[in-house]
Design a protein around this motif. Structure first.
Motif, short mmCIF file in Angstrom:
data_model
loop_
_atom_site.label_atom_id
_atom_site.label_comp_id
_atom_site.label_asym_id
_atom_site.label_seq_id
_atom_site.Cartn_x
_atom_site.Cartn_y
_atom_site.Cartn_z
N VAL A 126 0.78 -1.19 -0.32
CA VAL A 126 -0.09 0.00 -0.27
C VAL A 126 0.88 1.47 -0.15
N GLU A 127 2.00 1.27 0.85
CA GLU A 127 2.82 2.39 0.92
C GLU A 127 3.37 2.61 -0.51
N THR A 128 3.82 1.64 -1.13
CA THR A 128 4.64 1.61 -2.52
C THR A 128 3.76 2.12 -3.73
N VAL A 129 2.37 1.75 -3.54
CA VAL A 129 1.47 2.34 -4.48
C VAL A 129 0.72 3.77 -4.31
N ARG A 130 0.80 3.98 -3.08
CA ARG A 130 0.31 5.28 -2.73
C ARG A 130 0.77 6.50 -3.44
N ASN A 131 0.11 7.13 -4.30
CA ASN A 131 0.69 8.13 -5.05
C ASN A 131 1.71 8.06 -6.16
N ALA A 132 1.78 6.57 -6.60
CA ALA A 132 2.43 6.18 -7.60
C ALA A 132 1.83 6.35 -8.97
N PRO A 133 2.56 6.56 -9.92
CA PRO A 133 2.20 6.31 -11.40
C PRO A 133 1.50 5.12 -11.65
N ASN A 134 0.68 5.01 -12.74
CA ASN A 134 0.13 3.69 -12.92
C ASN A 134 1.29 2.59 -13.37
N ALA A 135 2.25 3.06 -14.03
CA ALA A 135 3.42 2.23 -14.41
C ALA A 135 3.84 1.45 -13.26
N LEU A 136 4.41 2.31 -12.22
CA LEU A 136 4.80 1.97 -11.04
C LEU A 136 3.92 0.81 -10.28
N ILE A 137 2.51 1.20 -10.24
CA ILE A 137 1.61 0.45 -9.52
C ILE A 137 1.48 -0.98 -10.28
N GLU A 138 1.53 -0.94 -11.58
CA GLU A 138 1.53 -2.17 -12.24
C GLU A 138 2.73 -3.03 -11.88
N ARG A 139 3.87 -2.68 -11.57
CA ARG A 139 5.04 -3.35 -11.42
C ARG A 139 4.82 -3.96 -9.84
N ALA A 140 4.36 -3.40 -8.95
CA ALA A 140 3.91 -3.27 -7.67
C ALA A 140 2.99 -4.70 -7.51
N ILE A 141 2.13 -4.40 -8.41
CA ILE A 141 1.01 -5.64 -8.47
C ILE A 141 1.51 -6.74 -8.85
N ASP A 142 2.47 -6.87 -9.80
CA ASP A 142 3.04 -8.24 -10.26
C ASP A 142 3.66 -8.78 -9.34
N THR A 143 4.51 -7.83 -8.56
CA THR A 143 5.37 -8.33 -7.27
C THR A 143 4.40 -8.92 -6.18
N ILE A 144 3.31 -8.14 -5.91
CA ILE A 144 2.46 -8.80 -4.83
C ILE A 144 1.81 -10.01 -5.37
N ALA A 145 1.55 -10.09 -6.74
CA ALA A 145 0.88 -11.35 -7.05
C ALA A 145 1.67 -12.46 -6.94
N GLU A 146 2.99 -12.38 -7.21
CA GLU A 146 4.08 -13.35 -7.31
C GLU A 146 4.26 -13.62 -5.92
N ASP A 147 4.27 -12.80 -4.90
CA ASP A 147 4.46 -13.11 -3.55
C ASP A 147 3.44 -13.92 -2.78
N PHE A 148 2.37 -13.39 -3.35
CA PHE A 148 1.05 -14.37 -2.81
C PHE A 148 1.32 -15.55 -3.20
N ARG A 149 1.34 -15.96 -4.37
CA ARG A 149 1.36 -17.27 -5.01
C ARG A 149 2.63 -18.10 -4.13
N ASN A 150 3.82 -17.53 -4.12
CA ASN A 150 4.94 -18.22 -3.32
C ASN A 150 5.20 -18.29 -2.07
N TYR A 151 4.28 -17.26 -1.28
CA TYR A 151 4.64 -17.10 0.03
C TYR A 151 3.35 -17.05 0.83
N TRP A 152 2.64 -15.87 0.82
CA TRP A 152 1.74 -15.43 1.97
C TRP A 152 0.54 -15.96 1.74
N SER A 153 0.16 -16.80 0.60
CA SER A 153 -1.14 -17.16 0.47
C SER A 153 -1.36 -18.53 1.59
#
Length: 177
Positions: A126-153
């Motif tokens: 949330v802190e990473t995407v707060r006020n970030a441009p869409n391109a950076l939000i999209e990269r953070a989304i990819d990261t969180i999705a990958e982390d979800f699948r591999n770790y915190w799910s």
């Protein structure tokens, strides 16, 4: 993929909102009763799981794009608050621990620690995407999705199971708790 093409779908926006709601609930745990807090977690955790499961991997490549924002003091404070809230009921037997295959003794886990681990992931996101441009939000989304699948799910499912057992055992509803 065109960089002007936004990947901020309604599901991703809902995931961001749920992540923020979860972090707020964790930060405000001290103002809840154990039963109220457990009910809040039972309401949020499945929604977060479903929302995170539905995030497609857009393939932006760099899957390490979430800045650490939650410091150790904040982590410890939230963990202590949630642990105190559940008291003696904070510990549960973990049956899906990898080391369990090699152990004759049960492995105990902490609900507070698991919930705080999830909070750390979501808070940093949330802190990473707060006020970030869409391109950076999209990269953070990819990261969180990958982390979800591999770790915190797995952590989320374990916490949901443990909290569900607490709520439906009625132990949190006792007046002297």
């Amino acid at each position: 993929m065109e960089s002007s093409e936004s990947q901020l779908t309604p599901n991703i926006l809902a995931f961001i909102a749920l992540s923020n709601e979860y972090c707020a609930a964790m930060e405000n745990a001290a103002s809840s009763t154990p039963a109220e807090f457990a009910q809040t977690m039972l309401r949020l955790l499945p929604r977060i799981y479903i929302s995170a499961s539905d995030i497609p991997n857009a393939g932006f490549g760099d899957n390490d794009f979430i800045e650490p924002s939650m410091d150790e003091d904040m982590y410890n404070a939230v963990n202590s608050t949630v642990s105190a809230l559940f008291g003696e009921h904070d510990t549960y037997l973990e049956v899906f621990e990898e080391d369990m295959k090699f152990s004759d003794t049960p492995i105990a886990a902490s609900i507070a620690e698991g919930l705080t681990d999830i909070m750390q992931v979501l808070y940093n996101f949330v802190e990473t995407v707060r006020n970030a441009p869409n391109a950076l939000i999209e990269r953070a989304i990819d990261t969180i999705a990958e982390d979800f699948r591999n770790y915190w799910s797995r952590i989320l499912c374990n916490q949901l199971r443990a909290i569900n057992a607490l709520v439906h055992s009625g132990v949190l509803d006792q007046e002297n708790y």
